[in-house]
Design a protein around this motif. Structure first.
Motif: not given
Length: 462
Positions: A139-165
């Motif tokens: 339940r809590d993990l699903a609630r975390i996954h409801r958050l979008r960029p507008a809900d959180v402070p600036e600076g939280v990165p967006v993952m680029d899968y290929r760049a992460a590998i």
């Protein structure tokens, strides 16, 4: 930065005064665990709003040094704001009451209100209602996954899968590029990377050890330092890795229950369907990720950024992830290769003459055991870590650890020249994985599973 008890208390007194938390009424107590950040429990008097046993109790979370924060995507101020944003969406997260300022003299960190419960996996996994707790975690993990960029402070990165590998591959090469199983995992990730999907907020470290529980009730989601936006399957898979099941290897979802029950509860709360192929990809990705995370702990210790004893010992847990990674990847090998006997790289136990360094390590460990009842708190935890380190030294005396083929084989795997389809490749990697983990972590639950699956040839004779 290293900090004395007096400096810590003085700094906390300044924080408490600035945040209106009352006067410091107890010496800060170092909490056990925490492979990356330090956690200190302290109390104030009078409590700001005395209504429960936890009121007036707080936890300082800080970096062991300012150098330790270099290269991170964001600092503690952003992490604190992220936690508060999650709380606003109904996530069971702690209340942040103050972010450290330079004038506090405590480095980088923040203060949270203490919550009831424990994060000790041994206690939690023995709870009366593991199924109910698993549902709460989903339940809590699903609630975390409801958050979008507008809900959180600036600076939280967006993952680029290929760049992460690519970043994992760079870390691997910087660490020597000589671990064939990690190389195998990296090549698999490159060859099987899925297309990106709409990103959701990932906690990034959602697993047993970062969940606070009282009885069978989830009371807090901790350690948000690597939260980022990405594929929801990454968070789901990470908590189901073998390493986070602790002693309950038979319960693959957070050590609490089945993956099927976990995903069903998550789907019911999140209103989405989990993709098995993506789940497998992120399980393998995060196993490689944590293998490299363990491996670089030694470099952090060598650099002086954190000279904590636990750092060097965690670096030897790389072999746990190599074993788990091979168990995940070997299903792609031909059936004939899966049936091959595994060569035994271990050596005979016969010794004579003066004590060898393994025996000396054992003797020191046995003496340290006599000090256990004289220690408490973090010192007692560090004593256990020290004995674990000495056990590694003693066991390594009886194994052939440095295998000449490692670097060359890793390079061949990364280039695609060597694959699991090759003759005796899987058997050789199995032998390598076993000899490494039997020295580093012989009680690791996956080892029993691997030993049952992988019959060995007779051992090498001296």
């Amino acid at each position: 930065m290293g900090i004395s008890a007096d400096e810590l208390s003085a700094g906390l007194a300044r924080v408490c005064a600035r945040a209106g938390l009352g006067a410091l009424s107890s010496e800060p107590q170092r909490l056990t665990g925490g492979a990356v950040m330090e956690s200190w429990l302290f109390r104030t008097s009078p409590p700001p709003t005395p209504s429960s046993e936890e009121e007036g109790a707080f936890v300082l979370r800080r970096a062991p040094s300012l150098a330790f924060m270099e290269g991170r995507a964001y600092g503690h101020a952003t992490e604190a704001a992220l936690i508060e944003a999650a709380r606003a969406k109904g996530v069971t997260a702690p209340e942040v009451v103050a972010v450290l300022a330079e004038a506090d003299g405590l480095g980088s960190g923040f203060v949270m209100r203490a919550l009831p419960g424990t994060a000790d996996p041994k206690v939690i996994l023995a709870c009366d209602d593991p199924d109910g707790l698993l549902t709460q975690a989903a339940r809590d993990l699903a609630r975390i996954h409801r958050l979008r960029p507008a809900d959180v402070p600036e600076g939280v990165p967006v993952m680029d899968y290929r760049a992460a590998i690519a970043d994992l591959k760079e870390q691997f090469m910087e660490a020597g590029g000589d671990r064939p199983i990690i190389a195998l995992g990296l090549k698999w990730l490159e060859d099987n990377c899925p297309p990106e999907v709409e990103p959701v907020l990932n906690h990034g470290d959602y697993r047993m050890g970062n969940l606070l529980v009282e009885g069978s009730r989830l009371t807090g989601v901790l350690d948000w330092e690597i939260a980022h936006f990405g594929d929801r399957h990454e968070d789901l898979a990470f908590g189901c890795m073998a390493v986070w099941r602790f002693a309950r290897y038979d319960r693959p979802a957070l050590g609490l229950g089945s993956i099927e029950d976990y995903l069903t509860a998550y789907e019911a709360e999140a209103g989405v369907t989990v993709d098995p192929a993506r789940f497998r990809f992120w399980t393998i990705y995060r196993t490689v990720w944590w293998a490299l995370g363990c491996l670089k702990m030694a470099a952090q210790w060598r650099s002086g950024a954190d000279r904590m004893l636990e750092r060097v010992v965690i670096s030897r847990r790389t072999s746990e992830q190599e074993l788990d990674l091979l168990l995940l990847l070997e299903e792609d090998a031909p059936e004939m290769e899966k049936r091959r006997l595994v060569p035994d790289f271990s050596m005979a136990d016969e010794v004579w003459g003066e004590a060898n360094w393994g025996e000396i390590a054992t003797a020191v460990s046995e003496w340290l055991a006599t000090l256990k009842d004289r220690m408490e708190g973090h010192d007692r935890f560090q004593l256990a870590v020290a004995r674990n380190a000495l056990g590694i030294i003693a066991r390594e005396e009886r194994s052939i650890r440095t295998l000449a083929f490692q670097e060359a084989m890793a390079a061949e795997i990364l280039s695609g020249q060597t694959t699991l389809k090759g003759k005796e490749v899987l058997a050789t990697l199995r032998a390598y994985a076993l000899v490494m983990i039997e020295a580093d972590s012989p009680k690791y639950p996956s080892l029993t599973d691997a030993q049952a699956r992988w019959p060995r040839n007779p051992p090498i004779e001296e």
